[in-house]
Scaffold this active site. Structure first.
Site, PDB file in Angstrom:
ATOM      1  CE  LYS A 160      -3.833  -2.077   2.570  1.00 27.85           C
ATOM      2  NZ  LYS A 160      -4.739  -1.945   3.743  1.00 27.85           N
ATOM      3  CD  GLU A 202      -1.955  -3.207   6.063  1.00 27.25           C
ATOM      4  OE1 GLU A 202      -2.026  -2.027   6.411  1.00 27.25           O
ATOM      5  OE2 GLU A 202      -2.948  -3.865   5.734  1.00 27.25           O
ATOM      6  CE  LYS A 203      -1.620 -13.892   5.960  1.00 28.67           C
ATOM      7  NZ  LYS A 203      -0.698 -14.874   5.351  1.00 28.67           N
ATOM      8  CE1 TYR A 204      -6.494  -8.200  -0.119  1.00 28.45           C
ATOM      9  CE2 TYR A 204      -6.421 -10.470  -0.885  1.00 28.45           C
ATOM     10  CZ  TYR A 204      -7.048  -9.235  -0.841  1.00 28.45           C
ATOM     11  OH  TYR A 204      -8.227  -9.044  -1.516  1.00 28.45           O
ATOM     12  CG  HIS A 210     -14.565  -1.384   4.092  1.00 27.20           C
ATOM     13  ND1 HIS A 210     -13.581  -0.781   3.344  1.00 27.20           N
ATOM     14  CD2 HIS A 210     -15.062  -0.389   4.874  1.00 27.20           C
ATOM     15  CE1 HIS A 210     -13.489   0.496   3.659  1.00 27.20           C
ATOM     16  NE2 HIS A 210     -14.388   0.766   4.578  1.00 27.20           N
ATOM     17  CG  ASN A 292     -11.466   7.572   5.489  1.00 33.74           C
ATOM     18  OD1 ASN A 292     -10.348   7.491   4.980  1.00 33.74           O
ATOM     19  ND2 ASN A 292     -12.355   6.621   5.395  1.00 33.74           N
ATOM     20  NE  ARG A 294     -13.872  10.929   2.797  1.00 32.58           N
ATOM     21  CZ  ARG A 294     -12.988   9.955   2.644  1.00 32.58           C
ATOM     22  NH1 ARG A 294     -11.704  10.203   2.786  1.00 32.58           N
ATOM     23  NH2 ARG A 294     -13.370   8.732   2.353  1.00 32.58           N
ATOM     24  CB  VAL A 297     -19.889   9.208   0.002  1.00 32.34           C
ATOM     25  CG1 VAL A 297     -21.119   8.949  -0.857  1.00 32.34           C
ATOM     26  CG2 VAL A 297     -18.836   9.957  -0.812  1.00 32.34           C
ATOM     27  NE  ARG A 340     -20.704   5.605  -1.970  1.00 32.45           N
ATOM     28  CZ  ARG A 340     -19.465   6.002  -1.728  1.00 32.45           C
ATOM     29  NH1 ARG A 340     -18.686   6.389  -2.746  1.00 32.45           N
ATOM     30  NH2 ARG A 340     -18.977   6.009  -0.507  1.00 32.45           N
TER      31      ARG A 340
HETATM   32  C1  MV4 Z   1      -6.779  -4.555   2.757  1.00 29.65           C
HETATM   33  C2  MV4 Z   1      -7.550  -5.685   2.406  1.00 29.65           C
HETATM   34  C3  MV4 Z   1      -7.129  -6.893   2.864  1.00 29.65           C
HETATM   35  N1  MV4 Z   1      -6.006  -7.002   3.612  1.00 29.65           N
HETATM   36  N2  MV4 Z   1      -5.676  -4.709   3.500  1.00 29.65           N
HETATM   37  C4  MV4 Z   1      -9.189  -1.303   0.202  1.00 29.65           C
HETATM   38  C5  MV4 Z   1      -9.277   0.174   0.410  1.00 29.65           C
HETATM   39  C6  MV4 Z   1      -8.306   0.528   1.471  1.00 29.65           C
HETATM   40  N3  MV4 Z   1      -8.960   1.263   2.520  1.00 29.65           N
HETATM   41  C7  MV4 Z   1      -7.763  -0.742   1.960  1.00 29.65           C
HETATM   42  N4  MV4 Z   1      -8.440  -1.820   1.271  1.00 29.65           N
HETATM   43  C8  MV4 Z   1      -8.211  -3.117   1.609  1.00 29.65           C
HETATM   44  N5  MV4 Z   1      -7.101  -3.324   2.379  1.00 29.65           N
HETATM   45  C9  MV4 Z   1      -5.315  -5.905   3.922  1.00 29.65           C
HETATM   46  N6  MV4 Z   1      -4.204  -6.039   4.684  1.00 29.65           N
HETATM   47  C10 MV4 Z   1      -8.697  -5.475   1.646  1.00 29.65           C
HETATM   48  C11 MV4 Z   1      -9.025  -4.188   1.241  1.00 29.65           C
HETATM   49  C12 MV4 Z   1     -10.259  -4.044   0.509  1.00 29.65           C
HETATM   50  C13 MV4 Z   1     -10.441  -4.589  -0.777  1.00 29.65           C
HETATM   51  C14 MV4 Z   1      -9.435  -5.265  -1.449  1.00 29.65           C
HETATM   52  C15 MV4 Z   1      -9.653  -5.771  -2.722  1.00 29.65           C
HETATM   53  C16 MV4 Z   1     -10.902  -5.634  -3.339  1.00 29.65           C
HETATM   54  C17 MV4 Z   1     -11.903  -4.962  -2.701  1.00 29.65           C
HETATM   55  C18 MV4 Z   1     -11.690  -4.433  -1.427  1.00 29.65           C
HETATM   56  C19 MV4 Z   1     -12.728  -3.746  -0.787  1.00 29.65           C
HETATM   57  C20 MV4 Z   1     -12.530  -3.239   0.459  1.00 29.65           C
HETATM   58  C21 MV4 Z   1     -11.296  -3.381   1.121  1.00 29.65           C
END
Ligand code: MV4
Length: 465
Positions: A160, A202-204, A210, A292, A294, A297, A340
């Protein structure tokens, strides 16, 4: 501090009108700023005064700090509300406002700065005792370090951008093989998008939800949370549907996450409205992602389930008022869902600007539409395609879904394409109805509907919120 007499709204579209509604209820005068492309916008018509600040491209108008500040000086406003996007999370802009003796309606500039650096924000949250995703606490210096860190935390990993957020400059890396390519691609993208190549690893978390917590803090250290919003339904990191409460949280989990968010905000002296984003994994562990600074939305879903007006609270807090309620006063009631509505093809997501020839807005019990669109308006091609938010509220989730379906049926927009049909299809999905949501929802939806575009992997470009 006395209550503001006049506020300049440094934004456009639905959020600009939303801020005007709050000002009118508070008896505060409003100043709209607009680009040459937005002369016929609703926010311009409803504001008490308006000033054209430049040509259509945002860089020359809504992002042009000298032009915005000049408009504020000429109209003699007490404060600026930045809305979301544009200058809302620009620490330098917040600083300039203060230097010009104009109150920035948002957190302090140093808070915006801290949270704008995602790897610093991670470290700050870790220090405050908030669980964060397994990873390395700092930016990646070279390939060798990247390989060591990734091997340590275990694949898949996610790279990231430190200056990123909202998914920009992200790369998911399944195994060691793709690491170095992803690293340099992410660094290049970050440099191009933010002028800063720093990235962290980071670890994914592959299948997660979310979930974000809304907070409010006044200038005297009073901080409350207003529960969560689940925003798992996104495409290319643009949210499509948000709801509150999350179908995944129990009362106990909500309380635990809320208390953690409040504690973290207390630690950093957070003032005004903010949102802490978390991932919730399949074992119900949650991890802080970013904050965030702010109004977001999707704030209306929180407003409906907590019976609050977050924009009003933002203004009162900035004016130096104390929060009108404690944590115990916040009552969560019913279920809210937001769709949206974008001016774009429901299939290809290609933007569809142009003349709205006819329009019918849904109404009736428990239906809210936040929009600045009207029949006869030409949606300009220069900005984000969000033209409306349809929000419903009902006693429980099933009833809210039924209400959203009937509201979508009555939402007629002619002359341009919109995402109304896409929402109708998503609301017909058994997984959605059962509340089985994850960040992979749209990937699976696209596959089962034979829609193009992979969702999760290296989505190259998208507009930021
Ligand atoms: C992640 C994740 C999984 N693991 N980080 C997306 C937006 C930003 N705020 C961070 N996001 C993510 N971070 C880790 N360590 C999954 C997301 C993620 C996402 C990733 C792929 C496809 C759609 C997503 C939707 C929301 C969050």
């Amino acid at each position: 501090m006395a209550m503001f007499k006049k506020i300049l709204i440094a934004n456009r579209g639905e959020i600009a009108t939303r801020i005007i509604w709050a000002c009118r209820e508070l008896g505060i005068q409003t100043v709209a700023i607009h680009s040459e492309a937005d002369r016929d916008s609703l926010h311009v018509r409803f504001a008490d005064e308006s000033i054209c600040i430049g040509p259509a491209p945002s860089a020359k108008s809504y992002l042009n700090i000298p032009a915005v500040i000049s408009a504020a000086e000429i109209t003699n406003v007490d404060a600026i509300h930045p809305g979301y996007g544009f200058l809302a999370e620009n620490a330098y802009f917040a600083e300039v406002c203060e230097a010009c003796n104009i109150k920035f309606i948002g957190p302090r500039a140093d808070t915006i700065q801290l949270m704008g650096d995602k790897s610093e924000a991670r470290a700050a949250m870790k220090a405050a005792g908030i669980p964060i995703t397994p990873g390395f606490d700092g930016v990646i210096e070279d390939e060798e370090q990247a390989a060591r860190v990734a091997a340590e935390i275990g694949y898949p990993v996610i790279i990231k951008a430190s200056a990123g957020g909202g998914g920009r400059g992200m790369r998911i890396v399944p195994d060691h093989e793709g690491l170095f390519n992803a690293l340099s691609a992410a660094q290049q993208e970050a440099q191009l998008a933010f002028g800063n190549p720093s990235v962290y690893i980071e670890k994914y978390i592959e299948t997660a939800r979310h979930i974000e917590i809304q907070v409010l803090g006044d200038q005297y250290g009073n901080i409350v949370h207003l529960g969560e919003r689940e925003c798992s339904i996104q495409r290319r990191h643009q949210k499509l549907i948000e709801e509150s409460p999350s179908p995944a949280l129990t009362r106990e989990m909500r309380q635990e996450m809320g208390e953690l968010a409040v504690r973290a905000c207390r630690e950093i002296g957070y003032v005004n409205a903010g949102t802490m984003e978390f991932l919730l994994d399949q074992d119900n562990r949650f991890y802080f992602m970013e904050m965030n600074t702010r109004i977001q939305v999707e704030h209306p879903v929180t407003e409906l389930v907590t019976n609050t007006d977050l924009v009003r609270e933002q203004i009162l807090i900035a004016a130096g008022e104390r929060l009108e309620f404690d944590q115990e006063d916040i009552v969560f009631s019913g279920h809210a869902i937001e769709c949206r509505i974008n001016a774009e093809s429901p299939d290809t997501h290609i933007p569809s600007p142009g003349l709205i020839t006819a329009m019918n807005l849904p109404g009736g019990p428990g239906v809210r539409v936040d929009t600045a669109a009207y029949p006869g308006w030409v949606v300009p091609p220069h900005y984000d395609s969000l033209i409306a938010k349809l929000i419903v509220h009902h006693r429980n989730r099933d009833m809210a879904i039924a209400r959203m379906r009937r509201a979508l049926e009555a939402y007629i927009i002619e002359g341009i394409e919109t995402s109304v049909r896409l929402h109708q299809r998503i609301l017909a999905e058994p997984d959605f109805v059962e509340g089985k949501l994850s960040t992979r929802f749209m990937e699976r939806f696209n596959k089962s509907h034979n829609r193009p575009e992979p969702e999760s992997q290296q989505a190259a470009q998208f507009a930021g919120e």
